[in-house]
Design an enzyme around this catalytic site. Sequence first.
Site, short mmCIF file in Angstrom:
data_model
loop_
_atom_site.label_atom_id
_atom_site.label_comp_id
_atom_site.label_asym_id
_atom_site.label_seq_id
_atom_site.Cartn_x
_atom_site.Cartn_y
_atom_site.Cartn_z
N ARG A 1 12.17 -2.38 10.34
CA ARG A 1 11.17 -1.81 11.25
C ARG A 1 11.01 -2.70 12.47
O ARG A 1 11.05 -3.92 12.36
CB ARG A 1 9.83 -1.68 10.51
CG ARG A 1 9.38 -0.25 10.36
CD ARG A 1 8.22 -0.13 9.42
NE ARG A 1 7.00 -0.77 9.92
CZ ARG A 1 5.83 -0.65 9.32
NH1 ARG A 1 5.71 0.06 8.21
NH2 ARG A 1 4.76 -1.25 9.80
N LYS B 1 0.84 -1.22 0.00
CA LYS B 1 0.00 0.00 0.00
C LYS B 1 0.87 1.26 0.00
O LYS B 1 0.66 2.18 -0.78
CB LYS B 1 -0.93 0.02 1.23
CG LYS B 1 -1.80 -1.22 1.36
CD LYS B 1 -2.67 -1.20 2.61
CE LYS B 1 -1.90 -1.22 3.93
NZ LYS B 1 -1.16 -2.47 4.20
N ARG C 1 11.90 -6.29 4.05
CA ARG C 1 11.74 -4.83 3.97
C ARG C 1 12.83 -4.12 4.76
O ARG C 1 13.17 -4.50 5.87
CB ARG C 1 10.37 -4.42 4.51
CG ARG C 1 10.23 -2.90 4.59
CD ARG C 1 8.81 -2.44 4.73
NE ARG C 1 8.16 -2.90 5.93
CZ ARG C 1 6.89 -2.64 6.22
NH1 ARG C 1 6.14 -1.95 5.36
NH2 ARG C 1 6.35 -3.08 7.33
N ARG D 1 -9.15 1.28 9.93
CA ARG D 1 -8.67 -0.07 10.17
C ARG D 1 -9.64 -0.87 11.04
O ARG D 1 -9.37 -2.03 11.35
CB ARG D 1 -7.34 0.02 10.91
CG ARG D 1 -6.20 -0.75 10.28
CD ARG D 1 -4.98 -0.36 11.07
NE ARG D 1 -3.84 -1.15 10.77
CZ ARG D 1 -2.82 -0.74 10.03
NH1 ARG D 1 -2.84 0.43 9.46
NH2 ARG D 1 -1.78 -1.52 9.87
N ARG E 1 0.28 -9.26 13.39
CA ARG E 1 -0.40 -8.21 12.62
C ARG E 1 -1.38 -8.80 11.61
O ARG E 1 -2.43 -8.24 11.34
CB ARG E 1 0.62 -7.31 11.93
CG ARG E 1 1.06 -6.15 12.83
CD ARG E 1 2.47 -5.72 12.55
NE ARG E 1 2.65 -5.10 11.26
CZ ARG E 1 3.81 -5.16 10.57
NH1 ARG E 1 4.85 -5.79 11.07
NH2 ARG E 1 3.92 -4.56 9.42
P1 AP5 Z 1 4.99 -1.64 1.79
O1 AP5 Z 1 4.59 -0.75 0.65
O2 AP5 Z 1 5.85 -1.08 2.87
O3 AP5 Z 1 3.66 -2.34 2.40
P2 AP5 Z 1 2.44 -1.75 3.19
O4 AP5 Z 1 1.21 -2.39 2.63
O5 AP5 Z 1 2.48 -0.26 3.20
O6 AP5 Z 1 2.73 -2.39 4.62
P3 AP5 Z 1 2.88 -1.82 6.09
O7 AP5 Z 1 3.67 -2.84 6.87
O8 AP5 Z 1 3.41 -0.42 6.11
O9 AP5 Z 1 1.46 -1.88 6.56
P4 AP5 Z 1 1.03 -2.07 8.00
O10 AP5 Z 1 -0.42 -1.99 7.79
O11 AP5 Z 1 1.50 -3.23 8.72
O12 AP5 Z 1 1.78 -0.89 8.76
P5 AP5 Z 1 1.35 0.58 9.09
O13 AP5 Z 1 2.54 1.42 9.00
O14 AP5 Z 1 0.10 0.97 8.38
O15 AP5 Z 1 5.69 -2.94 1.14
C1 AP5 Z 1 6.21 -3.98 1.97
C2 AP5 Z 1 7.50 -4.54 1.35
O16 AP5 Z 1 7.19 -5.15 0.08
C3 AP5 Z 1 8.55 -3.47 1.03
O17 AP5 Z 1 9.82 -4.00 1.29
C4 AP5 Z 1 8.39 -3.18 -0.48
O18 AP5 Z 1 9.61 -2.79 -1.08
C5 AP5 Z 1 7.92 -4.52 -0.99
N1 AP5 Z 1 6.96 -4.41 -2.09
C6 AP5 Z 1 5.94 -3.49 -2.19
N2 AP5 Z 1 5.22 -3.72 -3.32
C7 AP5 Z 1 5.80 -4.80 -3.92
C8 AP5 Z 1 5.50 -5.52 -5.11
N3 AP5 Z 1 4.47 -5.18 -5.89
N4 AP5 Z 1 6.27 -6.59 -5.42
C9 AP5 Z 1 7.32 -6.95 -4.62
N5 AP5 Z 1 7.65 -6.29 -3.47
C10 AP5 Z 1 6.90 -5.24 -3.13
O19 AP5 Z 1 0.92 0.42 10.64
C11 AP5 Z 1 1.87 0.12 11.64
C12 AP5 Z 1 1.20 0.09 13.00
O20 AP5 Z 1 0.64 1.39 13.31
C13 AP5 Z 1 0.02 -0.87 13.15
O21 AP5 Z 1 0.43 -2.19 13.43
C14 AP5 Z 1 -0.74 -0.22 14.33
O22 AP5 Z 1 -0.11 -0.49 15.55
C15 AP5 Z 1 -0.59 1.26 14.05
N6 AP5 Z 1 -1.67 1.79 13.23
C16 AP5 Z 1 -1.56 2.28 11.96
N7 AP5 Z 1 -2.76 2.68 11.50
C17 AP5 Z 1 -3.65 2.45 12.50
C18 AP5 Z 1 -5.05 2.65 12.63
N8 AP5 Z 1 -5.79 3.16 11.62
N9 AP5 Z 1 -5.65 2.30 13.79
C19 AP5 Z 1 -4.93 1.79 14.81
N10 AP5 Z 1 -3.60 1.57 14.75
C20 AP5 Z 1 -2.95 1.89 13.60
#
Ligand code: AP5
Length: 208
Positions: A155, A13, A122, A88, A166
């Site tokens: 991370r 994403k 990652r 979420r 997660r």
């Molecule tokens: P990447 O683009 O980083 O993936 P992503 O979908 O953005 O994954 P995240 O881990 O950031 O999502 P998340 O939901 O766990 O974390 P968030 O920061 O939102 O890609 C991943 C890897 O794959 C990278 O290495 C990339 O290079 C590679 N890649 C990408 N596309 C590719 C492709 N097409 N082919 C091959 N490789 C590819 O949340 C973190 C924490 O914050 C949560 O756990 C929670 O504690 C808190 N939080 C965040 N939002 C909320 C909310 N709304 N409510 C409550 N808590 C929240």
Amino acid sequence: MNLVLLGPPGAGKGTVAVRLAEDEGIPHISTGDIFRENIKEGTEIGQRVKQILDEGELVPDELTVELMKDRLAKPDAAKGYILDGFPRTIPQAESLEGFSRVDRVIRFVLNDEEVVRRLSGRRVHPDSGRVYHVEFNPPKVEGTDDETGEPLVTRSDDTVEGVKHRLEVYRDQTAPLVEFYEKRGTLVDIDAGASPDEVLENVKQVLR
Ligand code: AP5
């Protein structure tokens, strides 16, 4: 266009959102990035959420919604935005309806095995948030950021246990949003297993 990107952790994403935001000239708003920024700066919010993020739990809805309400009220979000990681939970989605309109929800569909491969490889540049992958999107020089040459890090929630947890949290609390947005006729699925260029193109096609 007010856009929501939905999907499991590591589905890509953030990778798509950064490029789409640049192309469309609208902000990429990631709740995860906002929380990590607060942790880095040592703010009161950062102190409250650090352990929650490390454990892969969700930050309480009330705090998250309050932050997003403020963020979406900023002028740069007036002509559209890309939400990455929010809403979420069902209560977050219901609250969002009270202060903004969602035009399209794009669900990134990816199996668990691929999620684990992506998150275990990652690497991020903490200051800029630039994201790499040791195999799929390696930096020019191993372990260092392309722009600054500074070291890349893993991370703190990208541990094997953290990713597993997660995914469980996603299934329990976030997956019900699929039905929520299906009922509103705004949900579109895309195959997130393709290359980053193809995924971006598919998202753009949905928006056309
Ligand atoms: P990447 O683009 O980083 O993936 P992503 O979908 O953005 O994954 P995240 O881990 O950031 O999502 P998340 O939901 O766990 O974390 P968030 O920061 O939102 O890609 C991943 C890897 O794959 C990278 O290495 C990339 O290079 C590679 N890649 C990408 N596309 C590719 C492709 N097409 N082919 C091959 N490789 C590819 O949340 C973190 C924490 O914050 C949560 O756990 C929670 O504690 C808190 N939080 C965040 N939002 C909320 C909310 N709304 N409510 C409550 N808590 C929240």
